[in-house]
Structure formats: structure tokens, C-alpha cells
Design a protein around this motif. Structure first.
Motif, mmCIF file in Angstrom:
data_model
loop_
_atom_site.group_PDB
_atom_site.id
_atom_site.type_symbol
_atom_site.label_atom_id
_atom_site.label_comp_id
_atom_site.label_asym_id
_atom_site.label_seq_id
_atom_site.Cartn_x
_atom_site.Cartn_y
_atom_site.Cartn_z
ATOM 1 N N LYS A 73 -42.233 24.555 -62.199
ATOM 2 C CA LYS A 73 -42.084 25.639 -61.207
ATOM 3 C C LYS A 73 -42.499 24.936 -59.831
ATOM 4 O O LYS A 73 -41.874 25.162 -58.687
ATOM 5 C CB LYS A 73 -43.360 26.714 -61.226
ATOM 6 N N GLY A 74 -43.655 24.097 -59.734
ATOM 7 C CA GLY A 74 -44.117 23.331 -58.524
ATOM 8 C C GLY A 74 -43.101 22.140 -58.105
ATOM 9 O O GLY A 74 -42.747 22.333 -56.727
ATOM 10 N N PHE A 133 -47.324 29.219 -56.582
ATOM 11 C CA PHE A 133 -47.061 30.201 -57.870
ATOM 12 C C PHE A 133 -48.177 30.513 -58.463
ATOM 13 O O PHE A 133 -48.596 31.471 -58.394
ATOM 14 C CB PHE A 133 -46.102 29.267 -58.701
ATOM 15 N N CYS A 145 -49.360 24.522 -53.931
ATOM 16 C CA CYS A 145 -48.368 25.393 -54.449
ATOM 17 C C CYS A 145 -48.606 26.850 -54.370
ATOM 18 O O CYS A 145 -49.734 27.298 -54.653
ATOM 19 C CB CYS A 145 -47.952 24.785 -55.970
ATOM 20 N N ALA A 203 -47.246 17.965 -61.748
ATOM 21 C CA ALA A 203 -47.084 19.166 -61.602
ATOM 22 C C ALA A 203 -46.015 19.707 -62.336
ATOM 23 O O ALA A 203 -45.583 18.998 -63.092
ATOM 24 C CB ALA A 203 -46.173 19.165 -60.148
ATOM 25 N N CYS A 204 -46.049 21.058 -62.469
ATOM 26 C CA CYS A 204 -45.352 21.825 -63.792
ATOM 27 C C CYS A 204 -43.916 21.956 -63.208
ATOM 28 O O CYS A 204 -43.596 22.015 -61.693
ATOM 29 C CB CYS A 204 -46.140 23.072 -64.217
ATOM 30 N N THR A 211 -53.540 27.909 -60.623
ATOM 31 C CA THR A 211 -54.043 26.211 -60.726
ATOM 32 C C THR A 211 -54.382 25.674 -59.386
ATOM 33 O O THR A 211 -55.245 25.179 -59.146
ATOM 34 C CB THR A 211 -53.101 25.458 -61.682
ATOM 35 N N GLY A 212 -53.461 25.911 -58.334
ATOM 36 C CA GLY A 212 -53.662 25.532 -57.062
ATOM 37 C C GLY A 212 -53.294 24.031 -56.944
ATOM 38 O O GLY A 212 -54.182 23.144 -56.151
ATOM 39 N N CYS A 213 -52.218 23.543 -57.598
ATOM 40 C CA CYS A 213 -51.961 22.180 -57.335
ATOM 41 C C CYS A 213 -51.537 21.692 -55.792
ATOM 42 O O CYS A 213 -51.066 22.562 -55.108
ATOM 43 C CB CYS A 213 -50.749 21.842 -58.242
#
Ligand code: SF4
Length: 733
Positions: A81-82, A46, A44, A78-79, A49-51
Motif C-alpha cells: 500500500k505504501g 494508510f 504514509c 514499506a508494504c 504504522t506511520g512509515c
């Protein structure tokens, strides 16, 4: 771990093709090796965290995404945004063509103008009269090329990044204390701790997937939050210490005094691995319980209970901080006080421990090490002749092109514009006109520039609207490269979407500029993001961030990301568990300083720059508003889903006591006034803030009209967390 991902390096077009046929590239060719209807994985773009996200392709292009369950960071979550990461790419205000004075031009005209006008400024005002402000949002290889092009090719010196606004403090604190900018932790530490202390951090909304890792902790942990606000994380914690704004440094010294005087420290660890302890223990004796309670607003019982919780030797204690610490007038010493507490209790280098700075942007960590801005590329030092010689040799450069002096910092560049020392500014993927502290201080001075170039995905950001020349950039998902997350993990970004119009990847814009500037030959080896990664790998050799064992993009992809360091020796062992597991630093107690010991550094707390008074009675706090919002909203505001998850209007949290006294009801329009500006906001009457405090989320453009430009003296990071304001209800109309 082998992920079901097909990936092959994508060779970019030749530079001349970019100019002759920009549409051919701008309209995008997704990597041909990706099967047309395959699923691929990337990280990701944004937050830090780097999901890992699974990108679902149809006819070679992304049509949807879902979280990657096997990625070791996010484990299938994921949140918001992701989940919505693809949506902002299709926004109607994307830049599709360069704009000169607002008029569309082709790349040849844009590049010719860029180079002629930059060179003209340099010849009139000197080589160092041009500057750039960059970002923690583009790929590592792009940052490296930009920094090298500007400093080695264009003869520039002064440049900085928006990471100055979020992570400069952590970088300086670690470098001074550990000998290198080296966050020691791995996300597994969230799950391995018995006591987690969050200071000025609200991971529930700012880093929600990290918070998911906390929720996976099976050790029944004590979760302590230190924050003036009763944030979402404070509500979910087992203890919330609601200290008075900017009393954190005093609190930390007071805790150290109790720990030391009570013997709740690890004397063996200190003797073997720490320098500066004797001076520190003497210094903190002045931070008596009475003094600390008066400064923080905590009771004696609360303070001692806090000390007992973090002083228990049998427990694993981890300390986590982010912007509440970093964005302060004495942030570096505050971060180093957290580091000192971890050191004197021996809580570092073991599972569930550490003095751990959580990063903000998706590639702030890449910026800190490889952007060639504050540090010479690869965590080297511009002032060190040996480092300059090493980097010059790897890059095939003459040593003389590497400057031996440091750059101005962000605030000094802004001041330099005001003082007519900087006459041309190039802003890349950041929105200073919204986000810079004391916003009008920035927006007024840029009027003095002879040239303002903005390179961005969107033509409508507050900064892009002011540009003389706009360069349209591809975004995340429209280009390739690496990002480094908070736990030092390299992750991969891939080109799975078409950039609109003739927009180009930042990487290719920098390559074009090199050609038009006349220094293209210097960067002939920088032919693709993966070729640049190879150069960075060589430069990193022997550094704490040694990545010589990472064989290339495919290796990162197959491994599910790789944390630095990853040396040739690590790779030779090829231990699968070592490669894919979560690795922390300092397990041997040796740090990166000359004597191998971590340093304790401390100073007397200082008064805030703008205390409250009879006219400006309230402290203004700023911070993240929700997990659906990102910084100045240039991307997240483009998603209907994300906009529906957060208030679209600027709003101010006000304590019920203050609201009642001033006759303010929930939803009333209020006026908030500082010495610099007056704004209006909708009131939110809530116990989340204490009496005498107001909180406004950072995402609304109004907020930085109010903030006061004070800076930490070591990191030059702006203090967004404290200024004095007045509050009044607007007449009901
Ligand atoms: Fe992306 Fe950060 Fe959300 Fe993960 S937590 S999906 S990296 S924005």
C-alpha cells in the motif's frame, strides 16, 4: 537525526480566494520551498504504522516514492500500500467539483446550500438534529478544526468517527485502567521482547512493517498467537492457540488464575502500582482449568504451557492486541484483562514489555486525542468544567459554546436517524454504507434524512452515491498536516501533488463552512494547519499528551517524527538521543489515575449476541484479507498493482471437513445466509479456519450485509467478529 528534507510552512489561500478562484488552489501549488527536483519525506497515509516515505519530485510534483531508510519507524521498508500510495490520487473517479443532486456546482453554491439546509434542519428539529461521522484518515489539525467548528461554531453536539469501529475499545480500556488513553509502547519493544503474545492480531498482513520489527528481534523470542484462525502470523509464530471464537476473555481470566495461584506474579510491582488486585485475584479463582479448557477448546497442557511462557519472571513479555479483541461484544473488559496480565506480572514500563494496542488507521490516534468528538480537544473531558474553561481560554472562546454533555456514539447516531432525532448527516472520509455493521441497517435509515452530505476524495463510494450534496476533498499528498501513529509518534504529511479540479483540502472546506456559517471570526486564529498545531500544542499543556516542546512542523520533520509526550522541559534538554529514540510510558510505575496506580477492571464473560443454532450453524469471522487491501477499497482498488495482489471477488474460507460434508469444492460458488441477508461468495477450502467457522475479508461490500449489530457496552464498538450464518453450495451452472 537530520533528514535531508526541505520544508517550509505553506500558507493557505485566504478564504475569499477559495471561493473566487478555487481552481487556483485546487489545481494546486506545491510548497514553493521544495526545490523542483528535490526529494522530500513524509509519512504514509494508510495505516497506523506511520512509515516514512521519500517522495521524489519533478518540477515540484511527486512522480514516485520509496521507503525512507532513516525514518525510525520502518527503517527503509514499506508494504504494498505504501509503495502504491500515489496511484489512487490519479483515479478517474476523483471528485473534481461539488455535486448538488449529482449536478456539478461551484463552491459558493455548495457552501450556501450546506449552511442553509443544515440551519433549516436545526431550526425545524433543534440544534442537535444534525450530526457528523468522520474518520481516522485525515490530518490531526483537520480533525480538530472540524470538531471545533461543529461543536463550538455550528452548535452541534452529536458526532463520531470511524475510529469507533476500530479503536474505541482501546481508548476506553486505557482511559479507565491507566487514567488516560495512553498506549505505552514503542516499536523497539517488538525487538526487545523474549515473549510476544498477539491476541486477535495478524500483523503479518495487517501491520507488515511492525512484523518486520518482530523479525529484527535477536532474542530468539517465543511468539504466541491467540486467534481462532491459523492466520499468516499464526503460521509464522512459535505457538498458536486456536481458541474458539470469543472465548478470549475466559482464557485471559484462566491465565490470570494460574499465574496468581502459582505465584508467577510480581507482588512488589502490584503493591506499589496497581489497584483492584485483591478483588481480581478472588474473581479469577472461578476460572478453573476445566472451565477455561471447555470454553476455549484448549487442552490442559496447552493452557498451562501458555501460563508458564508468560509467567517466567526472567523474561520480557509483551502483549499485543488489535481488532480481534476490539471488535467484540465484551471488548473493553477483554482489553483490560490483557492489561491486568501485564500489570500482575510487572511487565510494563520496561523494554520489551507492555499491554499494547496496535491501532488501525493512519490517524486514529489523532482522532482519539484531538478530534473534539468523544473527548474535549487534547484528551480533556467535556463533563469537566475546569477543562472547558482551560480550552475556552486557549482558544479565546466563551465557555458557554463548549458543550458540557457527551455526544451520541456512532451506533446511537444511526439509531437517532431511525428515530427521527437526527435529520442531517455529514459524512467525512469514511464509507459507512459499506463498512457499518449490519450495512442495510445504515443504508435503510439514511433514506429518512433531510440532508446527507458526503465529503470525500471519490464520487463513487457506496456512501457518496447516496449523498444529496457531495464535497470533493484533496487526499493524502495533496495537503499538509500531522498524523499520529500507533506508538504516539507525530509524523508529517506534505502537499506534493495537485488536487484535481476544484477539490479542496478538508481543512479549507471546514474554513469555508465557518465563513459561510457566519462563525469565521471564531476561527480566525485557525488560519493554517501549522497555526492549528500551535493551538493544539497550547491546549495539550499539562496533559499526559503534552506536546509543548514540539516547536512546529519543521521540528517534527527534522526529528524523524516525535512521540508524545514532548514537553518544553524535554525540549530544553535537547538530548538528541531522547528526541529521536523510541520512548515508552510508565517507566516510573506511575500511571495517570488520581492515585497514580493502574486499575484492574473485570466482569463476568457474557454470551455472544447471536449464538449458532440448528439453522445457522456457522460462526462468521471477518477481518483483513491481505496487505494490499485497505478497508472498503476506495483507494486500494484504484491500483492495478494492489488489485493484482489480492482476490477481487468476495470469497469465503471454509474448513475441508465442512466443505466435504456440504459437497463444496474449492472455487465453488457458495451461499452464506444470516438472519439479515444472503450473499454469494467463491469458496476457499482451507485449514486456516476451524470446522464450524467461515471467514470473509472485510474489504468486500457483501460482508456487512451479514453482520449482526451488537456492541460492547463500554466502548460502543461494533462486534464484527461473531455472528451466526448458514452455508450452502450454489447449484453448479
Ligand atoms: Fe503505509 Fe502502513 Fe504499509 Fe507502512 S505498513 S507503508 S504505514 S500502509
Amino acid at each position: 537525526m537530520k533528514l535531508p528534507v526541505q520544508f517550509r510552512n505553506f500558507d493557505g489561500p485566504l478564504t475569499q480566494d477559495l471561493v473566487r478562484e478555487p481552481g487556483k488552489f485546487g489545481l494546486g501549488q506545491v510548497p514553493s520551498a521544495l526545490a523542483p527536483d528535490a526529494t522530500t519525506t513524509m509519512v504514509c497515509g494508510f495505516c497506523s504504522t506511520g512509515c516514512g516515505l521519500k517522495i521524489h519530485l519533478r518540477e515540484g510534483e511527486a512522480v514516485n516514492l520509496s521507503p525512507e531508510a532513516r525514518y525510525p519507524v520502518n527503517l527503509g521498508t514499506a508494504c504494498p500500500k505504501g509503495w502504491e500510495a500515489l496511484t489512487p490520487l490519479a483515479a478517474p473517479d476523483r471528485g473534481t467539483t461539488p455535486l448538488l443532486g449529482g449536478v456539478p456546482v461551484d463552491w459558493h453554491a455548495a457552501m450556501t446550500t450546506f449552511c442553509e439546509r443544515m440551519k433549516s434542519v436545526q431550526s425545524k428539529f433543534g440544534p442537535h438534529s444534525v450530526a457528523f461521522l468522520s474518520t481516522g484518515q485525515i490530518c490531526t489539525e483537520e480533525m480538530a478544526l472540524l470538531g471545533a467548528l461543529f461543536k463550538f461554531g455550528m452548535g452541534g453536539l452529536h458526532c463520531d468517527s470511524n475510529t469507533r469501529q476500530c479503536m474505541a475499545t482501546s481508548a476506553v480500556a486505557y482511559k479507565q485502567s491507566f487514567g488516560f488513553d495512553a498506549p505505552p509502547f514503542t516499536y523497539a519493544d517488538f525487538e526487545e521482547s523474549d515473549v510476544l503474545v498477539f491476541i486477535g492480531a495478524n500483523p503479518c498482513i495487517a501491520h507488515p512493517i511492525m512484523w518486520q520489527r518482530v523479525l529484527r528481534n535477536r532474542r530468539n523470542p517465543e511468539i504466541i498467537v491467540v486467534d481462532p484462525r491459523r492466520t499468516e502470523t499464526a503460521m509464522a509464530a512459535t505457538r498458536h492457540f486456536a481458541i474458539l471464537p470469543k472465548s478470549d476473555l475466559t482464557l485471559l481470566y484462566g491465565l490470570a488464575n494460574i499465574l496468581i495461584s502459582s505465584g508467577w506474579i510480581d507482588r512488589d510491582f502490584i503493591a506499589a502500582n496497581v489497584s483492584g488486585y485483591d478483588e481480581f485475584s478472588e474473581f479469577v479463582r472461578a476460572f478453573t482449568t476445566e472451565r477455561v479448557c471447555a470454553a476455549t477448546g484448549l487442552t490442559v497442557d496447552e493452557l498451562w504451557h501458555f501460563a508458564q511462557l508468560v509467567g517466567e519472571r526472567r523474561k520480557r513479555v509483551s502483549w499485543w492486541w488489535t481488532m480481534g479483541v476490539n471488535q467484540s461484544h465484551e471488548s473493553t473488559r477483554t482489553a483490560q484483562a490483557i492489561i491486568a496480565l501485564a500489570l500482575i506480572t510487572g511487565q510494563i514500563g520496561k523494554p520489551g514489555t507492555g499491554a499494547n494496542s496496535i491501532t488501525g488507521q493512519c490517524n486514529a490516534m489523532g482522532s482519539r486525542l484531538f478530534a473534539n468528538v468523544t473527548n474535549l480537544i487534547g484528551g480533556h473531558d467535556f463533563l469537566d468544567a475546569g477543562h472547558r474553561a482551560k480550552v475556552a481560554k486557549v482558544l479565546g472562546l466563551e465557555e458557554r459554546v463548549i458543550p458540557g454533555s457527551p455526544s451520541m456514539t456512532y451506533d446511537q447516531i444511526v439509531q437517532g436517524i431511525d428515530e427521527d432525532k437526527i435529520k442531517a448527516l455529514w459524512v467525512i472520509a469514511t464509507n459507512s454504507s459499506h463498512s457499518w455493521i449490519h450495512q442495510s441497517g445504515f443504508n435503510d435509515v439514511v433514506k429518512k434524512l433531510e440532508l446527507l452530505v458526503v465529503q470525500d476524495m471519490y464520487t463513487t463510494t457506496e456512501t457518496a452515491r447516496r449523498a444529496h450534496l457531495f464535497l470533493p476533498a484533496a487526499g493524502w499528498g495533496e495537503k499538509e498536516g500531522t498524523l499520529i501513529n500507533s506508538e504516539r509518534r507525530f509524523g508529517l504529511v506534505k502537499k506534493v501533488c495537485r488536487a484535481p479540479g476544484i477539490a479542496l483540502a478538508d481543512f479549507h472546506i471546514f474554513r469555508l463552512i465557518a465563513e459561510y456559517w457566519g462563525c469565521g471570526e471564531m476561527f480566525s486564529a485557525w488560519s493554517s494547519p501549522e497555526a492549528v498545531f500551535g493551538l493544539l500544542r497550547e491546549i495539550s499543556q499539562g496533559q499526559p499528551c503534552d506536546i509543548t516542546g514540539i516547536r512546529g512542523f519543521e521540528h517534527i520533520d527534522e526529528a524523524g517524527g516525535i512521540q508524545w509526550p514532548w514537553t518544553k522541559e524535554d525540549d530544553a534538554r535537547r538530548a538528541a538521543d531522547l528526541e529521536t529514540s523510541e520512548r515508552r510510558l510508565f517507566e516510573d510505575g506511575r500511571f495517570f489515575t488520581a492515585d497514580g496506580k493502574a486499575r484492574i477492571l473485570f466482569d463476568e464473560p457474557r454470551e455472544v449476541a447471536e449464538p449458532t443454532d440448528d439453522e445457522f450453524r456457522f460462526v462468521l469471522l471477518t477481518g483483513r484479507g491481505s496487505s494490499a487491501q485497505w478497508h472498503t477499497g476506495s483507494r486500494t482498488d484504484k491500483s492495478d498493482v494492489l488489485r493484482a495482489l489480492a482476490p477481487t471477488r468476495c470469497h469465503a474460507e471454509i474448513n475441508p471437513e465442512d466443505a466435504q460434508r456440504l459437497g463444496i469444492c474449492a472455487g465453488d460458488e457458495v451461499e452464506i445466509r444470516s438472519r439479515r441477508a444472503t450473499i454469494r461468495a467463491a469458496s476457499v477450502v482451507t485449514q486456516i479456519v476451524q470446522p464450524g467457522q467461515i471467514f470473509i475479508p472485510m474489504h468486500y461490500c457483501e460482508v456487512n450485509r451479514l453482520t449482526f449489530p451488537s456492541f460492547d457496552p463500554h466502548s460502543r464498538q461494533p462486534s464484527y467478529k461473531h455472528c451466526a450464518v448458514a452455508l450452502a453450495r450454489c447449484e453448479r451452472g
